[in-house]
Design an enzyme around this catalytic site. Structure first.
Site: not given
Length: 926
Positions: A548, A559, A676
């Protein structure tokens, strides 16, 4: 207050260094690759001091554990952050720590959770998992109850215990290590016999190892208590498990699914009885028959804007009928929003003594086992009778005990009357008996997660609870080859519980497995714990590689339970691997900090992949998952794939030549809103999210990165821009020049000025220009109203220092801007009075709309930039100005790009403010 670091009995030994290897990337270019490698050997364990009393609280020294971890009391002056999100309630939530939970549960749910006291009785593997999840969630207190002592058998499933804890009371041995998970939760232990009266101290109680008679007595008390006490009984027996929930005779679910109320933009409403309501067809309606809805912003038929909930029928993808007579209402003209009104739901739970006889509908987890729950209901009743008669659980592999259990189940079945089963499946009951003594770690982890979530539901009223029985089995996990009774005999090892279910041969395979774990975040920590407890890669031939490239942040601690606050800033994989070693010192683990991808194929090469037994993904993005999936597909390696999203999750087992791989099926691409629409005509929250994320990245990540690219090599950058010679190159240069000239910040006051002018540009000037170009009565070329659904007429915002959300935008924006320029942030920035004084010094120029302003309305347009015939000349002029600006910069000047995923609490709040208070407000999006 920071929790105290537990004393270590052993010494952590870290032996390794960074190696620099030369290799070739997948593109064929020779490059040097830094292999970040750390070998971890040894163990980290903790002592559990013998306690004198039976109830042991572990808390801070003189610190209120209900307050946030920064230790600030209520007398502290309110900061701007407090004011900006003040809803009149006490601010007792550490938002840095619980940011993910807040996003899923919401503030009120979290407050109810933080006020809840929970009892967990039975501290074997299942009880430990439940307690861990509740402590991480942040309930007020958790009391651990167990009268038994730690056995070697427990080490198969309980991550808390070490061999040094054997012989100690389970509850007392658990307190200190569980307390480390969250110092704001009071964790206590109770090691004496539990009395019914003690249950009145709790809002929820969980029993993981209770006989049926005691459970019925406890449940009767909880069911009849005022207010009722949420009661959960759960068991894990080998590869079988069950849950029973009783939250009282009348339990109110405040929010059934936790989702935001569905909305729709109205296109037409008929004057009929019942009325037909049609909505714009760019998004499907999610209403269901019987839902209640309210209307707002309806022009013409204004009678519907009274806020009265109305019931819908005949719901279709883009229309529904309304149980309302609108024949005498005004004629519908245009506009309008219809919003679902979420209704609470009352559930009438039955007590255990009644539910046992009449269980009702079971919650199914596997539709291939439609008939399994009634049989497992019978099996667990028979097991309770077996224990009551024999005083023990069945012995592993004992055919005699299995036959006794089958006989008890057969006798019970005869008394079921209409619920009698045609076949009690003796083979399944034999498997049940053989493994009944074992609490397996994977089963404990799974049921611990489910029960933890049920406690959260009981304490908060959010999400529909389990009603009332849930049974699960995983007999397909058993070895396919027949095993002798001797295979199940204990070997006096920590894996005996697992051996009693799967046999010694499979255990040996697990210990010699070579596993690659990709990621060590929330899922990665759980996988590491599970693998260590199961003995995976703990043999002489085994090896677990975990990688990691991320570091630990405070928000991870709620967590990712292997990390503590003193680990903040350290590499995730290294800390997680060390923590896994403390769970099982026999684990052979190697921690890397390399990203898995094409750029590291010289690290994770052919030899590495070919030597693997299995791969486990614990990733947080699709591209990385697809890459690992392709590697596993190429090298024919099994892959465990999984992911979480709030309270939702998924898992996929990919086995070569047997199951579909992860990349074989893709979700359909999400519908992209026209540019847009996002920038000028948003009409839902997703448009605002897309716009805000785009602005954040453009201002704080991409533009600073462009500045650095220019300053690193001006001549090469200039050549690249000239060669491109298009509108995109021109836009890039304009942003870089603006950043280094008129928007350049040298002091924090400059940053405040930048943020204040940015507010005016976003939420006032752009809107004024838009409504000047397209006034409210504007029409399209065919004569239709321009501002018809789904377009929503906007309103400019007037900046007010009295509006906390406005001032908070300035605060967060100026802090972020200062970070990009490396400017120190003064402490007074969160003081609303001092910040308001600084903002008032900013001179905001008057805005005059332009008559010739071009606003893109073509939904097919992919960019808001317009090409011109003289782009090349403009680019040369911009480069000349840039060169002049560069000469005025200090040598070595660089900006610091900010990635949204890595921002701190204030940055997240800045974006939330952009969304929830400002862009939504100016477009009246609700």
């Amino acid at each position: 207050m920071l929790p105290r670091k537990r004393a270590a009995e052993g010494e952590e030994v870290v032996d390794g260094d960074s190696k620099i290897d030369s290799g070739t990337t997948s593109s064929g270019c020779d490059t040097g690759s830094v292999v970040k490698k750390l070998r971890i050997e040894g163990s980290v364990s903790a002592t559990s001091t013998d306690k004198v009393s039976s109830e042991v609280p572990i808390s801070g020294d003189g610190v209120d554990l209900g307050s946030s971890s920064n230790g600030k009391g209520s007398a502290t002056e309110k900061t701007l952050t407090d004011m900006a999100f003040d809803d009149g309630n006490p601010h007792d939530i550490d938002e840095d720590l619980h940011s993910r939970q807040l996003a899923v549960y919401g503030r009120e749910t979290m407050r109810r959770l933080f006020a809840s006291n929970v009892l967990v009785s039975g501290m074997q593997g299942l009880g430990a998992e439940i307690a861990k999840n509740l402590i991480l969630a942040g309930v007020k207190s958790v009391t651990l109850h167990d009268e038994g002592s730690v056995e070697l058998w427990d080490l198969s499933s309980n991550f808390i215990f070490t061999e040094n804890d054997i012989g100690k009371n389970r509850a007392l041995a658990s307190v200190q290590k569980l307390q480390e998970l969250n110092n704001a939760v009071l964790v206590t232990a109770l090691s004496t016999k539990l009395t019914i009266e003690q249950l009145s101290d709790f809002q929820a109680v969980v029993f993981t190892d209770s006989n049926l008679d005691d459970a019925i007595a406890f449940n009767d008390f909880c069911h009849n208590h005022q207010p009722p006490i949420a009661f959960i009984k759960t068991e894990v027996r080998g590869l079988f498990g069950n849950i029973f929930c009783d939250f009282g005779p009348e339990f109110t679910v405040l929010d059934v699914d936790g989702e935001e109320p569905h909305t729709g933009i109205i296109a037409s409403i008929s004057n009929d009885n019942p009325a037909l309501v049609s909505c714009v067809d760019d998004e499907r309606l999610e209403f269901q028959d019987g839902d209640l809805v309210v209307f707002s912003e309806v022009k013409g038929m204004t009678e519907l804007n009274d806020g009265k909930p109305r019931k819908v029928r005949n719901t279709r993808p883009f229309s529904f009928t309304l149980e309302e007579d609108t024949t005498n209402f005004g004629m519908y003209e245009r506009g309008g929003i219809v919003t679902q009104v979420k209704q609470p739901k009352v559930l009438n739970f039955k007590p255990l003594r009644e539910a046992i006889k009449d269980p009702g509908d079971f919650l199914l987890s596997d539709f291939a086992k439609f008939d399994r729950p009634p049989l497992l209901h019978l099996a667990f009743l028979a097991l309770d009778k077996f224990v009551a008669g024999q005083g023990r659980l069945p012995f592993p592999g004992s055919e005699e005990d299995a036959q006794k259990l089958i006989s008890l189940a057969r006798d019970l079945n005869e008394t079921q009357g209409a619920g009698k089963l045609d076949d009690i499946n003796p083979k399944l009951l034999q498997h049940f008996s053989f493994g009944a003594r074992a609490v397996l770690n994977p089963m404990a982890a799974m049921f611990g997660g489910i029960v933890g979530q049920e406690v959260v539901k009981a304490c908060s009223g959010k999400f529909h609870p389990l009603f009332q029985f849930f049974y699960f089995d995983s007999v397909e996990s058993l070895p396919t080859e027949p095993l002798e009774p001797s295979d199940f005999r204990p070997l006096n090892t920590r894996y005996d519980a697992q051996i009693s279910v799967f046999g010694a041969k499979l255990q040996k395979k697990l210990e010699d497995a070579k596993v690659f774990l990709v990621g060590s975040g929330a899922l990665g920590c759980e996988f590491l714990k599970n693998l260590a407890l199961m003995g995976v890669s703990c043999g002489k031939e085994g090896k677990l590689t975990v990688t990691d490239d991320d570091v630990i942040e405070k928000s991870n601690l709620s967590r990712q339970f292997l990390f503590r606050d003193w680990n903040i800033g350290q590499a995730k994989s290294t800390v997680a691997a060390s923590a896994a070693l403390s769970i099982n010192p026999n684990l052979h683990v190697e921690a890397l900090q390399n990203r898995v991808g094409p750029e590291t194929e010289n690290v994770f090469d052919d030899a590495f992949w070919e030597n693997l037994t299995a791969v486990v993904n614990a990733l947080d993005n699709v591209n990385a998952r697809l890459y690992v999936d392709q590697r596993c597909l190429y090298y024919q390696k099994p892959l465990l794939e999984s992911g979480t999203l709030g309270a939702k999750c998924n898992t996929q087992m990919v086995i070569p030549h047997l199951s579909e791989n992860y990349g074989a099926s893709r979700d359909p691409p999400e519908k992209q809103a026209p540019m847009c629409t996002v920038h000028s005509f948003p009409h839902n929250i997703d448009h605002c999210l897309t716009w805000a994320r785009s602005e954040f990245e453009g201002l704080l990540e991409k533009t600073p990165a462009e500045v650095n690219a220019y300053l690193s090599n001006p001549s090469e950058y200039a050549s690249a821009m000239r060669n491109a010679g298009d509108a995109q190159a021109r836009d890039n240069l304009e942003r870089v020049l603006e950043c280094l000239s008129e928007d350049r910040c040298e002091t924090f006051q400059d940053c405040i000025k930048w943020a204040r002018l940015r507010f005016e540009d976003y939420f006032a000037n752009r809107v004024k220009q838009l409504i000047y170009t397209f006034p409210e009565d504007a029409a399209t070329s065919n004569g239709a109203p321009f501002w018809s659904a789904p377009k929503r007429f906007p309103h400019p915002l007037q900046f007010s220092e009295a509006d906390p959300s406005h001032l908070h935008f300035i605060m967060a924006g100026s802090i972020l801007r200062a970070e990009t320029f490396g400017i120190p942030v003064p402490d007074w920035v969160q003081n609303p009075k001092k910040l308001a004084e600084a903002v008032n010094k900013v001179i905001v120029p008057d805005f005059q709309p332009k008559k010739d302003a071009k606003i893109v309305t073509d939904e097919k347009a992919t960019t808001l930039s317009t090409a011109s015939i003289d782009d090349a000349a403009v680019i040369n002029e911009l480069l000349s100005k840039l060169e002049h600006c560069r000469k005025n910069l200090s040598p070595g000047f660089r900006m610091k790009p900010i990635q949204f995923e890595k921002v701190n609490f204030l940055s997240e709040k800045c974006l939330q403010t952009l969304l929830n208070h400002l862009n939504l407000e100016k477009h009246l999006i609700v």
